[in-house]
Structure formats: C-alpha cells, structure tokens
Design a protein around this motif. Structure first.
Motif, PDB file in Angstrom:
ATOM      1  N   ASP A 685       0.852  -1.192   0.000  1.00 61.59           N
ATOM      2  CA  ASP A 685       0.000   0.000   0.000  1.00 61.59           C
ATOM      3  C   ASP A 685       0.889   1.243   0.000  1.00 61.59           C
ATOM      4  O   ASP A 685       1.448   1.605   1.021  1.00 61.59           O
ATOM      5  CB  ASP A 685      -0.916   0.004   1.224  1.00 61.59           C
ATOM      6  N   GLU A 686       1.023   1.875  -1.149  1.00 58.73           N
ATOM      7  CA  GLU A 686       1.911   3.034  -1.271  1.00 58.73           C
ATOM      8  C   GLU A 686       1.212   4.346  -0.951  1.00 58.73           C
ATOM      9  O   GLU A 686       1.868   5.376  -0.791  1.00 58.73           O
ATOM     10  CB  GLU A 686       2.474   3.108  -2.702  1.00 58.73           C
ATOM     11  N   ASP A 687      -0.148   4.346  -0.882  1.00 55.99           N
ATOM     12  CA  ASP A 687      -0.884   5.611  -0.791  1.00 55.99           C
ATOM     13  C   ASP A 687      -1.366   5.972   0.610  1.00 55.99           C
ATOM     14  O   ASP A 687      -1.564   7.144   0.908  1.00 55.99           O
ATOM     15  CB  ASP A 687      -2.097   5.556  -1.736  1.00 55.99           C
ATOM     16  N   ILE A 688      -1.611   4.996   1.470  1.00 59.27           N
ATOM     17  CA  ILE A 688      -2.205   5.291   2.769  1.00 59.27           C
ATOM     18  C   ILE A 688      -1.287   6.215   3.580  1.00 59.27           C
ATOM     19  O   ILE A 688      -0.089   5.980   3.673  1.00 59.27           O
ATOM     20  CB  ILE A 688      -2.494   3.985   3.554  1.00 59.27           C
ATOM     21  N   PRO A 689      -1.818   7.329   4.144  1.00 58.94           N
ATOM     22  CA  PRO A 689      -0.992   8.211   4.981  1.00 58.94           C
ATOM     23  C   PRO A 689      -0.548   7.484   6.256  1.00 58.94           C
ATOM     24  O   PRO A 689      -1.382   6.901   6.957  1.00 58.94           O
ATOM     25  CB  PRO A 689      -1.935   9.374   5.311  1.00 58.94           C
ATOM     26  N   ILE A 690       0.743   7.513   6.514  1.00 56.84           N
ATOM     27  CA  ILE A 690       1.301   6.913   7.744  1.00 56.84           C
ATOM     28  C   ILE A 690       1.987   8.029   8.524  1.00 56.84           C
ATOM     29  O   ILE A 690       2.914   8.669   8.015  1.00 56.84           O
ATOM     30  CB  ILE A 690       2.299   5.783   7.441  1.00 56.84           C
ATOM     31  N   ILE A 691       1.518   8.255   9.743  1.00 57.34           N
ATOM     32  CA  ILE A 691       2.074   9.317  10.599  1.00 57.34           C
ATOM     33  C   ILE A 691       2.828   8.660  11.750  1.00 57.34           C
ATOM     34  O   ILE A 691       2.246   7.876  12.510  1.00 57.34           O
ATOM     35  CB  ILE A 691       0.963  10.232  11.143  1.00 57.34           C
TER      36      ILE A 691
END
Length: 740
Positions: A685-691
């Motif tokens: 998954d390259e698009d999901i925002p990860i904070i």
C-alpha cells in the motif's frame, strides 16, 4: 738414549735454546688458562649482578672484562663483552646505546670466524627488532641464530624471546609451549632466572585469556623463585601482576597486600639511590668507551707525528682537529642525553593528556546517553499526563477543577518544552543533526510560528507582527523544521520578556542569483533588553542574564543556545543588538536555494476548520496500554473510529486485511520497529498516509522515518491541536491529490 741422540745431533747450545722455548710456551699456556678462568669468573659474576638488577655492579664487571680483552688483544672476548653491553642496555630500555654496541660487535665479526658470536649477534638483532615492534623480522632472525649454534644457554634465551613475540602476535599456544619448556630447563647458568621469567610471562598470558586462577599460580611461582635468588626486578613485576589479578577478581584484600609490597619496593631509599647510581654508571661506561677510542686515535697521531714522514705542523693540525672533534662528540652526547630526557617527559605528559582526553570523552558520552535515556523515558508518562489533562478539560469539569487542570496542563507543557530543549542540545553536542534539503514555503513556516504564539502574545498584551517581503520566492529548498525551531525560540523568547509592547518578525530578500537567494531575518522587540555584560554570555547553555530574570520569567536558558547551534548547521551566525530597558534585536542572514520551476505554482492550502473527521477509520499502532486508551479517546472526541495494533506484526496483518484512512505508527516497539513495519506496509500500500507517533530519542532521525515511508511525524507528548492538524492535513491532502 733419546737425549743422547738429540745431544749428539744438535749440540748443547741448541738443546738449551729448545728447553728455554718449551718453558716459555708452557708459561704462556698457563697464563692463557689463568686469564680464561678469570674472564669466565667475571662473566659469571656479571650474570649474577644482571639477574639481581644491580646494573652498576654488572657494568663494572663488564669494564673489567673489556680491559682484560684489550690488554690480551683477545678479539673474541671483546666481542662477547660488547654483546653483553648491548644486552644489558637493551634490558634497561636504552635502545640507542644497545644498538651502538651491537654495531661495534658487527665490525669485529667481519674479520673472524666465530659461530657462537654470529649466533649471539643475530639473537641481539632479533631483540632489537622486537623492541622496535617488528615481530616477524625478529622471529626470522631467531631461526637463523638457532641454526648457527647449539649453545644451551643461547637456545633457552631464544625460546624466551620467541615466547614474548608469540604473545605479541597472539599465538598463545606456541608461547605457552616455549614457556613450559623453560620452567623445567636444565640451563647451567640461568636455570632459576629463566624459570622465573617464564612463570611471569605465563601469568600475563593467563590474564589475557581471563584465566585468573592460573595467573595467580604462575605469578606466585615467579615471586617465590625471584625472592629466593634475589631477582629484584622480577620480584617487583610479580607483585604488580598479583596486585592486578586480585583487583580484577575483586579480592581487594589480597590486592592491597601485594600493592603495599610493591609501594614499599618502589619507594625505598635503596631503589632511588640505586637508580641514580645505575644512571651514573651507565653514563660513565659510555664516556669511558668514548675516551678510550679518542685516546687510541691520539696515540696513533702522536706515533705518526714522531715519524720522519710526518711534519710537525701536520701533527699540530691533526691534534687540534681531534680535540675539536672530541669536544663536539662530548657536546653532542650531552645534547642527546638532554633530548632523550625531554622526549621521555613529553611522552609522559602526552600520555597524561591522552588519558584526560579519553576520560572527558567518556564522561561526555555517559552524560549524553544518560540525558537521552531520561528524556526519552519521561515522554511516555508525560504523554499520559498531557493527554488525560486534555481529555478532562474537554469533559466540562467544574470551575475549581478546571483551574487545577489548567495548572497541570501548563506544568506538563513546560516540562515537555524542557525535555525537548535537552534532547535538542544533546543531539547538537553528539553531532547527530544534519540540515534537510526539501521544498518548503517560507511564508507558511513563519505564519505558522506567528499563529502558534499568538495566544502567548495576547496574554502579554503584545502585538505580534510578521513583516514579510513579497519578493522572496514562494518555493525554497532547505530545512523548514529547523527553521521553524529557530523562530519558535527567538519569537517565544521575545514574547516572554515583552509586556504591553510589540514583537516584529522580519524577513527580507537581500540578493537573488539564478537558483540561490540571500535572506535577512530579524526578530525585534521593545521589551526589557539585555545589558552589555549579559550579552557576552547570553548564548551559553542555561544562561538567562541573571538569577532574578530566571525567577521572574522562568525557562531553561537553552533557547538561544539551540538557535546559535542550529544556525551553525546552515553556516549562519546569530547577531544581537540590545539596549537595557528599550528592547532587543536578534538578526542573521541565510543562503538558501529556490525552486525556479515552482515559482508560479499555486499551493492548495487546507483550512483546519474544513476538516471533516467524522466517519474516519484509523489504525493505531501502540504497545503501551495507557497510550492506547488516551489516543483512542482523543480520536473518539472527533468521532473517529480506530483499531489497535499492539506491535508491528499485528499492524502489517491488520493493514493487509482492512481499509484505513490513515495509520498512526509508534516507532519504538518490541519485535519489529515502527520503521520496519512501515517499510513492509509500503510494499502493498503506497498511498495510505502513515504518521509516525513517537517519543523521539537521541539516536532517532526524522530522515530515517521519512525514508521508511512515513508521511509525517508527531512527537509524543503532543499538543492536541497539532495532533488533529497533522491527521487532517495528511488524510485530506492525500484525498485532494488523489482526486486531482
């Protein structure tokens, strides 16, 4: 009958001459035998003095042997004497003098056939190479020496030197084999001495191999042999070894016993006087040999001057020349002695300085690691304090509770700022900070700083103004995080000391050339100002001008230190102008690169008020149960649902089987870290925002978080408004970009 025939053939006179000749030869033979026995006795006495470390007496016996050799013109004896001179000077640490005697011996060896002398010469050369640190050259020379002579004493000494070299190159099995052979040696000259030396070396090897019990056995064996036979140096060395071993094993009582014995040996008047006497004897020996050489040359010159083939004036000139050379030789020798002593002193001082430096570095590393650990560990409970305080304030507490909760919130935020400052200083001291080079909008960075500190300005009834030059390019390349930290410290500092006044943040374009710009920044206030004396130290750590200022205004005194260090990363320097009672001005210049291709782009700004959090579903990756509860409650306040992953492996599994709007990723977790979990998630998954939601430590780098695939970083503990802002920005920015 035989005498009668002889008498008849050669006559009475001839017979008489023959008898006189035979008697003379017999007398010479008796003298030679007497001389040889005397020399052997001298060498035996020399060896005894050498073993007892009576260097002065040993030198005297060698002088006596040298005199006999010269008077009898016995070249082999003189060669043997020079060999012993070289050996004893080498054992006393005088490498240069030992080399000089070895050179003299090599000259004599050129013109004679003497296999033992050649073997001993090679043994001494090996000892000299070993002293210089050339271990493998020394081993080769010892092998050549062994082939030339089968003398038992020389063979045993070769075994001992080989053992020292094997120890140096960590071939311990070979060294131990040689040393065990020496312990049971049958040497007729040095049996006890060689056994004592072998035991001492075995003790040293045992310590290197952490076999302290074996080390004690060999050290005590060496001590017993040395005390019995009076081997003074070996007694001292054995005491040192035992003291060291007992100290390492924690037996301090035994260590103290041997340490006291060692101190008694070292501090005795006998040893001090002995050292002086040995030094004088060594000097006398050198001078005597130089004088002998000079006297020989003088005698030859006088002999030539008496010859008919030499004129009187040549003799005078030669004598004068010889005198000058003699004086120069003595002067050079004295200078060399002074130089050696000076070098020894410099070496000692350098060693002391190196030890002091190493201790200082160790202390600094210990301090840095301690502070890093403390600041990191404080963040987790502080997250609970600030998070729970925020939740309680959101639940409409009573007025008296609200007052207490606000005090608690203030204290938590103050402590958080202090921890952040300590961590920042530690990172700077440990040289673990490097400036980024990413695209950013300077106007937005300064606007965010002003907006975040506007509440502080309102509390002090102070105007906070941003004066921004519109000619500054929109898109710049640099480190917006560190730039933000610089202005947060400068503006926060100005607001702290300015009440009912004005604080201006100024940004001007000084020069633009192609893709580079030179900018001028200034933070100006009309607060209390700084005196000239205080200005000298204002940028030092924990400096706040005075104790009164610290008590009245609070703070850590680290803000300006951080500013100065951060600007140093950009090659810039902070400047200060201030007038006590009329305010201060902090200003600096900075060179940045600009992205000329992006000058005309219009940025898509997100308004926090437009964030629609309701209905969002997040994945929270957190191993701490209290933090899980607090984060979940804070999300629930905004009507955001979430799943909880207790570690990185759970996070990967949940991200694969579910759909989330974003992931809040803790970095420090048991098992795989948050960084590794992020890398695994990015594979599918390259698009999901990860904070990254983490308590940053000294060893953490924001660059590594971004490199792993994180979109943003929020440090724990955080302000709730920052927490919600980051979530909204990353989720809705991602959706806007996706729709575009």
């Amino acid at each position: 009958m035989i005498l009668h025939l002889i008498h008849k053939r050669i006559g009475v006179k001839t017979l008489l001459l023959l008898c006189i000749f035979l008697c003379t030869q017999l007398s010479f033979a008796q003298n030679d035998a007497s001389s040889t026995a005397k020399v052997q006795a001298i060498f035996d006495q020399f060896m005894k003095y050498r073993h007892e470390n009576k260097v002065d007496k040993a030198m005297e016996t060698l002088d006596e042997a040298a005199n006999i050799a010269e008077s009898n013109e016995d070249t082999k004896l003189l060669l043997d004497t020079y060999h012993q001179y070289a050996r004893i000077f080498l054992e006393e640490g005088d490498h240069e003098t030992a080399l000089r005697y070895w050179d003299r011996a090599s000259i004599y060896l050129r013109d004679m056939s003497y296999s033992y002398g050649q073997a001993f010469q090679l043994y001494l050369e090996a000892a000299l190479r070993y002293d210089e640190g050339n271990n493998f050259q020394a081993l080769k020379l010892l092998e050549e020496s062994r082939k030339l002579s089968n003398n038992r004493n020389l063979s045993n000494n070769i075994l001992l030197l080989e053992a020292y070299i094997f120890t140096n190159i960590e071939k311990y099995d070979d060294a131990i084999k040689n040393l065990h052979a020496l312990i049971v040696n049958s040497d007729d000259k040095e049996r006890a001495y060689l056994a004592a030396k072998a035991n001492l070396q075995l003790a040293k090897i045992s310590v290197k191999l952490n076999d302290y019990e074996e080390g004690i056995i060999h050290s005590k064996a060496a001590l017993e042999l040395s005390e019995k036979h009076g081997f003074a140096k070996e007694v001292k060395n054995a005491n040192e070894e035992l003291s060291d071993i007992y100290e390492k094993t924690g037996d301090y009582k035994e260590a103290l016993i041997f340490n006291k014995g060692l101190a008694k040996i070292k501090d005795s008047i006998f040893n001090i006087e002995k050292a002086k006497l040995e030094a004088n004897t060594a000097d006398d020996t050198r001078f005597e040999h130089m004088s002998n050489e000079l006297n020989k040359q003088q005698a030859k010159i006088e002999e030539l001057s008496e010859s008919k083939n030499r004129s009187e004036i040549t003799a005078i000139l030669t004598s004068a020349f010889l005198t000058i050379i003699s004086l120069l030789a003595v002067s050079l020798f004295r200078n060399n002695q002074i130089k050696l002593k000076t070098n020894d002193l410099l070496y000692t001082k350098n060693k002391e300085l190196e030890l002091a430096r190493d201790a200082a570095v160790s202390a600094m590393e210990a301090k840095t690691n301690f502070l890093s650990t403390v600041t990191h560990e404080l963040r987790t409970p502080l997250y609970a304090v600030t998070g729970l305080t925020h939740l309680l304030l959101e639940e409409n507490p009573s007025e008296h509770q609200k007052e207490h909760l606000k005090s608690l919130k203030f204290s938590g935020e103050y402590l958080l700022n202090f921890i952040n400052d300590i961590l920042q200083i530690n990172k700077i001291d440990a040289e673990k900070l490097e400036p980024l080079s990413i695209e950013f909008k300077l106007h937005k960075v300064l606007n965010d700083v002003v907006d975040s500190l506007q509440q502080n300005a309102n509390e002090n009834k102070t105007k906070l103004i941003l004066d921004y030059d519109p000619n500054i390019p929109q898109q710049l390349l640099g480190d917006p995080i560190k730039l933000s930290q610089i202005f947060m410290n400068l503006v926060g500092n100005a607001l702290k000391f300015t009440k009912n006044g004005k604080v201006e943040v100024i940004a001007k374009l000084l020069k633009k050339e192609e893709d580079e710009v030179k900018l001028y920044f200034e933070v100006r206030d009309n607060g209390i100002g700084i005196s000239e004396d205080q200005q000298k130290h204002i940028f030092d750590s924990f400096e706040q001008g005075s104790i009164q200022i610290n008590r009245e205004y609070g703070g850590t005194g680290l803000g300006l230190t951080i500013v100065k260090s951060l600007l140093g990363l950009f090659g810039s320097t902070i400047q200060l102008e201030s007038d006590l009672g009329h305010g201060s001005s902090f200003y600096f210049e900075m060179d940045l690169k600009c992205d000329t291709k992006a000058l005309d782009e219009v940025a898509c700004q997100l308004d926090p008020e437009t964030f629609q959090f309701k209905g969002l579903h997040l994945l929270v990756v957190e191993d701490n149960k209290i933090n899980q509860v607090i984060t979940k409650k804070m999300l629930t306040k905004k009507e955001i649902t979430c799943d909880i992953a207790n570690n990185g492996n759970e996070a990967i599994d949940l991200a694969k089987s579910n759909t989330y709007d974003a992931i809040l990723m803790d970095i420090h977790m048991p098992g795989i870290s948050g960084e590794e979990a992020t890398r695994q998630i990015r594979k599918f998954d390259e698009d999901i925002p990860i904070i990254a939601l983490t308590a940053i430590s000294l060893d953490d780098s924001l660059d590594s978080f971004y490199a792993a695939g994180c979109n943003d970083v929020v440090t724990k503990p955080f302000k709730p408004e920052v927490f919600y802002q980051k979530i909204g920005e990353n989720i809705f920015k991602s959706k806007i970009q996706g729709s575009v």
